[in-house]
Design a protein around this motif. Structure first.
Motif, PDB file in Angstrom:
ATOM      1  N   GLU A 126       0.826  -1.237   0.000  1.00  0.00           N
ATOM      2  CA  GLU A 126       0.000   0.000   0.000  1.00  0.00           C
ATOM      3  C   GLU A 126       0.846   1.267   0.000  1.00  0.00           C
ATOM      4  N   ASN A 133       1.828   6.831   2.176  1.00  0.00           N
ATOM      5  CA  ASN A 133       0.658   6.004   1.902  1.00  0.00           C
ATOM      6  C   ASN A 133      -0.231   6.636   0.843  1.00  0.00           C
ATOM      7  N   ALA A 134      -1.239   5.898   0.435  1.00  0.00           N
ATOM      8  CA  ALA A 134      -2.150   6.372  -0.610  1.00  0.00           C
ATOM      9  C   ALA A 134      -2.910   7.618  -0.176  1.00  0.00           C
ATOM     10  N   ASP A 135      -3.149   7.777   1.144  1.00  0.00           N
ATOM     11  CA  ASP A 135      -3.871   8.951   1.630  1.00  0.00           C
ATOM     12  C   ASP A 135      -2.964  10.145   1.892  1.00  0.00           C
ATOM     13  N   GLY A 136      -1.678  10.013   1.560  1.00  0.00           N
ATOM     14  CA  GLY A 136      -0.748  11.122   1.706  1.00  0.00           C
ATOM     15  C   GLY A 136      -0.013  11.172   3.023  1.00  0.00           C
ATOM     16  N   THR A 137      -0.341  10.309   3.949  1.00  0.00           N
ATOM     17  CA  THR A 137       0.345  10.301   5.233  1.00  0.00           C
ATOM     18  C   THR A 137       1.703   9.612   5.103  1.00  0.00           C
ATOM     19  N   THR A 138       2.642  10.051   5.942  1.00  0.00           N
ATOM     20  CA  THR A 138       3.976   9.472   5.914  1.00  0.00           C
ATOM     21  C   THR A 138       4.267   8.763   7.232  1.00  0.00           C
ATOM     22  N   LYS A 154       2.686   4.165  -1.490  1.00  0.00           N
ATOM     23  CA  LYS A 154       2.619   4.783  -2.812  1.00  0.00           C
ATOM     24  C   LYS A 154       3.993   5.223  -3.292  1.00  0.00           C
TER      25      LYS A 154
END
Length: 275
Positions: A153, A169-174, A155
């Motif tokens: 998952e 991640n896909a939601d922009g969190t690191t 990105k």
């Protein structure tokens, strides 16, 4: 036979070895992480015509030995582990070590290979299974000795100076992953054995007992150096120096060949004394 002829042959052999090393250096001028080699010479055992005579107080002085050298031999072929120039690629999986450490790679991901291979070439990629590998598909090891496998998952990712892989991640969190790129410090890098493919094999003269202890990058105590992402270390071959050494080797080879031809002419004169 004249000793000079055999000395000339040994000189030609030595300079041929030097040319072989220079040719390999020039061929790898653009090889990532390549370290240049150099040949060091030593003289061969000398023949003693007469020995040393000690001085006798008030009677005679001392006399030095008379020795005739018997040629030259290659004393060592060293690998020069000076840092190569840095090239910015902006590729996330390209890394270089700003220091004296080595990356560790292994051909077996299940731990069957006990001692990893070492390399300074950091042109790594992610394969179809999100495994960090080198150009030959060998697994890059983390600081705890495990192959680096990223979650599906993730990105994208970045690599910090201590080798920590930070995933996006896909939601922009690191978030920092569980993996840090491992680095090995070698006591005597010149003791490493080149095995091809930009790889070194550790030996008992590189580290005690031939051990390869993985540690984290940017470790001041271990002296492993920090990791710079988006850059590669290029070859440390300097063409100017190599071409200069090539001229020296060429002239040395020619001079030794003249020793052989001159010795041959002298032998011909000896043969002609009978006429």
């Amino acid at each position: 036979m004249l000793r000079s002829m055999y000395s000339g042959v040994s000189g030609m052999r030595g300079f041929q070895t030097k040319l072989d090393v220079i040719g390999n250096n020039i061929a790898n001028v653009n090889t990532v992480g390549f370290k240049a080699g150099r040949v060091m010479f030593k003289d061969i055992l000398s023949q003693t015509v007469s020995g040393v005579t000690a001085p006798t107080e008030g009677v005679t002085g001392g006399v030095n030995a008379k020795q005739i050298g018997l040629g030259v031999a290659a004393a060592s072929i060293d690998t020069v582990h000076t840092p190569g120039s840095a090239v910015t690629t902006n590729v996330p999986t390209d890394v270089r070590i700003d220091g004296d450490g080595f990356f560790a790679v292994t051909a077996s991901g299940d731990g069957a290979q006990e001692t990893p291979f070492l390399t300074r070439a950091g042109n790594f990629t992610l394969d179809a299974n999100n495994q960090l590998v080198n150009a030959d598909g060998m697994f890059v090891l983390s600081s705890d000795g495990a192959p680096i496998i990223l979650d599906a998952e993730i990105k994208s990712f970045s690599i910090s100076s201590d080798g920590t892989i930070i995933g996006v991640n896909a939601d922009g969190t690191t978030a920092a992953t569980d993996f840090k790129i491992g680095v090995v410090k070698v006591n005597n890098p010149s003791g490493l054995e080149k095995i091809g493919g930009n790889l070194y094999q550790i030996t008992a003269n590189a580290n005690p007992d031939g051990a390869a202890e993985l540690s984290e990058a940017a470790n001041a105590e271990a002296g492993t150096g920090s990791i710079v992402a988006g850059q590669l270390e290029m070859s440390n071959v300097e063409l100017t120096a190599e071409f200069t050494e090539m001229i020296v080797a060429q002239r040395g080879f020619q001079a030794n060949s003249r020793i052989i031809t001159t010795s041959d002419e002298i032998l011909q004169e000896v043969v002609n004394l009978k006429r």
